[in-house]
Design an enzyme around this catalytic site. Structure first.
Site, PDB file in Angstrom:
ATOM      1  N   SER A  29       0.826  -1.214   0.000  1.00 44.67           N
ATOM      2  CA  SER A  29       0.000   0.000   0.000  1.00 44.67           C
ATOM      3  C   SER A  29       0.858   1.260   0.000  1.00 44.67           C
ATOM      4  CB  SER A  29      -0.932   0.022   1.217  1.00 44.67           C
ATOM      5  OG  SER A  29      -0.174  -0.019   2.417  1.00 44.67           O
ATOM      6  N   THR A 161     -39.362  26.299 -11.515  1.00 47.67           N
ATOM      7  CA  THR A 161     -39.601  24.992 -10.900  1.00 47.67           C
ATOM      8  C   THR A 161     -39.898  24.061 -12.074  1.00 47.67           C
ATOM      9  OG1 THR A 161     -41.986  25.306 -10.638  1.00 47.67           O
ATOM     10  CG2 THR A 161     -40.614  26.027  -8.800  1.00 47.67           C
ATOM     11  N   HIS A 162     -39.481  22.836 -11.972  1.00 41.66           N
ATOM     12  CA  HIS A 162     -39.618  21.874 -13.084  1.00 41.66           C
ATOM     13  C   HIS A 162     -38.967  22.408 -14.368  1.00 41.66           C
ATOM     14  CE1 HIS A 162     -42.814  19.946 -10.576  1.00 41.66           C
ATOM     15  NE2 HIS A 162     -43.098  21.199 -10.296  1.00 41.66           N
ATOM     16  N   SER A 283     -13.559  23.504 -29.042  1.00 44.48           N
ATOM     17  CA  SER A 283     -13.688  22.205 -29.710  1.00 44.48           C
ATOM     18  C   SER A 283     -12.562  22.045 -30.711  1.00 44.48           C
ATOM     19  CB  SER A 283     -15.035  22.124 -30.416  1.00 44.48           C
ATOM     20  OG  SER A 283     -14.980  21.200 -31.491  1.00 44.48           O
ATOM     21  N   LYS A 289     -17.083  26.875 -30.986  1.00 41.00           N
ATOM     22  CA  LYS A 289     -17.541  26.355 -29.700  1.00 41.00           C
ATOM     23  C   LYS A 289     -16.863  26.998 -28.504  1.00 41.00           C
ATOM     24  CE  LYS A 289     -19.579  22.953 -28.845  1.00 41.00           C
ATOM     25  NZ  LYS A 289     -20.869  22.390 -28.540  1.00 41.00           N
ATOM     26  N   ASN A 291     -17.220  25.842 -24.500  1.00 39.37           N
ATOM     27  CA  ASN A 291     -17.902  24.870 -23.644  1.00 39.37           C
ATOM     28  C   ASN A 291     -17.621  25.119 -22.160  1.00 39.37           C
ATOM     29  OD1 ASN A 291     -18.871  23.522 -25.931  1.00 39.37           O
ATOM     30  ND2 ASN A 291     -16.999  22.286 -26.070  1.00 39.37           N
ATOM     31  N   GLU A 296     -19.212  20.946 -16.251  1.00 31.99           N
ATOM     32  CA  GLU A 296     -19.500  19.542 -16.570  1.00 31.99           C
ATOM     33  C   GLU A 296     -18.647  18.602 -15.725  1.00 31.99           C
ATOM     34  OE1 GLU A 296     -20.919  19.753 -21.182  1.00 31.99           O
ATOM     35  OE2 GLU A 296     -18.794  19.943 -20.808  1.00 31.99           O
ATOM     36  N   TYR A 323      -9.528  -5.132  13.605  1.00 28.15           N
ATOM     37  CA  TYR A 323      -8.907  -4.774  12.328  1.00 28.15           C
ATOM     38  C   TYR A 323      -8.963  -5.964  11.374  1.00 28.15           C
ATOM     39  CZ  TYR A 323      -5.553  -3.470   8.759  1.00 28.15           C
ATOM     40  OH  TYR A 323      -4.988  -3.196   7.554  1.00 28.15           O
TER      41      TYR A 323
END
Ligand code: ARG
Length: 476
Positions: A29, A161-162, A283, A289, A291, A296, A323
């Site tokens: 580890s 709303t919605h 892009s 473009k 973006n 995102e 453990y």
């Protein structure tokens, strides 16, 4: 001089030979737990002192031990001492470093402690330290939202709303609605920290120690409130990791919801916000473009944060006390959560603080979709009409406008009268976005007064969180 030839191993006496390569590769580890090294060294210092207080190291030995730990710490920080693939984990690597510096004296430090209480202690120290770094980055994002909100207290926007036009709101109010969850996240981090501030060191493998150690002194030196109450729980408990991951997951969800809104706001269809060039991407094929990749990625990374929480809860659910090696799987998810947020939050803060809000487009969109219809219904209520009837009357007025493809304020006095005897021309005074906003004076609502109050209160809270995040609780 190391105790054994070959790689340092913290176990081996009863084994005829070394581990198979396949086992070593599975069990290692150190490539991810190496970041615990500074915390492991801090805990070693505290442990050396209680060994000395118990008469198990003489003052000269303690002096040598502390000097070697200091030297090892600097060597680690400078990258001069590094783990090798033969070191199973951070504890093994650091013991090797100590043996290289002290010879057999280095082997005295392990008395009364186990990797089980060490790793639980190290991880708590790491997380308490980094929770504050995450908190500072959350405050930075909240500051960016606050600054934009301050500019747009009076900017009308179509509240949704919605994702349908509902009622006009102030865009500042909308931005502040993203600050509130962040304030709750900060509170959650502090509440978590209170529970995480217990030291497992002294629990040993699971039963405590027969040596006269002083877990309270160790806890104090490491910035914990106290030692754990039960040594078995001390080494078995990973609530602090799971809880931390819940907080980071929920924070991730909040960032994702903000990200989704920025994606909508910057679309051609909405056109409410323009991102600064430095915080948008292009892009490779479409030259036009621009973006909202940061927004995102905020959405996308929430999935990864939630995944870490699920991984740790699932890993823990069937484990017998105390453990079990399964628990080594607790580390990568929490490290990844910290790394993810330390990268994501500053990018979001930069994106928000530099974005341009299209006040003209927001204001033009605010009354669209009959968003002032509730104002008409409330106007009727103030004249004593039951809301149920007011709702019906206003609904008829909306239906008339929809059929004619006109706005509420375009109907004639006769049209009003035809819809209901209760509607007279004075209703027009409520048919403006400005008056709808100004009428909202109750605490928490979207009028300019309450929004200014909200800014003030949130600003004071953020100052408090700034102080909390800057506290140095963990010695390093
Ligand atoms: N690398 C181990 C972990 O992260 C340290 C504890 C190992 N303890 C043991 N008894 N094998 O969980």
């Amino acid at each position: 001089m190391p105790e054994t030839e070959g790689p340092t191993r913290l176990w081996g006496g009863r084994f005829a030979g070394g581990p198979a390569d396949a086992l070593a590769r599975l069990s290692v580890s150190v490539h991810f737990d190496w970041r615990l090294a500074p915390y492991d060294i801090a805990a070693s210092r505290a442990h050396a002192r209680v060994l000395a207080a118990a008469g198990l190291l003489d003052p000269d030995e303690l002096g040598q031990m502390l000097a070697a730990l200091d030297d090892l710490e600097s060597a680690c920080a400078a990258g001069e001492f590094r783990p090798t693939i033969e070191d199973e984990d951070v504890h093994t690597a650091l013991e090797r470093g100590l043996l290289e510096r002290l010879g057999t004296l280095g082997g005295k430090l392990r008395a009364g402690r186990s990797r089980n209480d060490q790793v639980a202690t190290d991880l708590r120290l790491y997380l308490r330290d980094h929770a504050r770094g995450v908190a500072a980055a959350v405050v930075e994002l909240a500051d960016a939202l606050m600054e934009q909100a301050g500019r747009h207290v009076d900017t009308p926007a179509p509240g949704l709303t919605h994702v349908q036009h509902a009622q006009p709101v102030s865009f500042g109010h909308w931005l502040l609605a993203h600050v509130q969850p962040l304030l709750r996240d900060l509170e959650r981090l502090r509440d978590w920290d209170e529970r995480a501030a217990l030291s497992p060191l002294g629990s040993g493998a699971l039963a405590g120690s027969s040596l006269p150690l002083d877990p309270t002194a160790v806890a104090k030196e490491l910035g914990f409130k106290a030692p754990v109450q039960n040594s078995m729980d001390g080494v078995a408990d990973r609530d602090f990791a799971a809880e931390f991951l819940f907080i980071t997951s929920l924070l991730g969800v909040h960032l994702s919801r903000l990200g989704e809104e920025v994606v909508l706001w910057t679309s051609t269809e909405f056109g409410w916000v323009i991102l600064d060039d430095a915080f948008a991407t292009g892009s490779s094929i479409m030259p036009q473009k621009k973006n909202a990749d940061i927004a995102e990625l905020a959405r996308g990374k929430a999935g990864r944060l939630i995944g870490g929480l699920v991984a740790v809860l699932t890993m823990l659910k069937g484990l017998p006390l105390t453990y079990d090696r399964d628990m080594q799987e607790d580390k990568e998810p929490v490290f990844d959560a910290v790394d993810t947020l330390e990268i994501l939050l500053p990018a979001l803060a930069g994106m928000i603080s530099t974005m341009t809000v299209r006040v003209d487009r927001l204001a033009a969109a605010a009354p669209v979709g009959f968003s002032l219809a509730t104002e008409v219904a409330d106007w009727l209520v103030r004249k004593g009409i039951p809301f149920r009837d007011a709702h019906e009357i206003t609904g008829s007025l909306v239906a008339l406008c929809a059929a004619r493809e006109c706005e509420l304020e375009d109907v004639t006095d006769d049209d009003l009268k035809a819809v209901s005897e209760h509607l007279d021309p004075s209703v027009r005074q409520v048919l403006s976005v400005r008056s709808a906003l100004a009428a909202r004076t109750t605490p928490g609502s979207t009028g300019p007064g309450p929004v200014a109050d909200q800014l003030q209160i949130a600003g004071d809270k953020l100052d408090g969180w700034r102080t909390w995040a800057a506290e140095q609780v963990v010695p390093r």
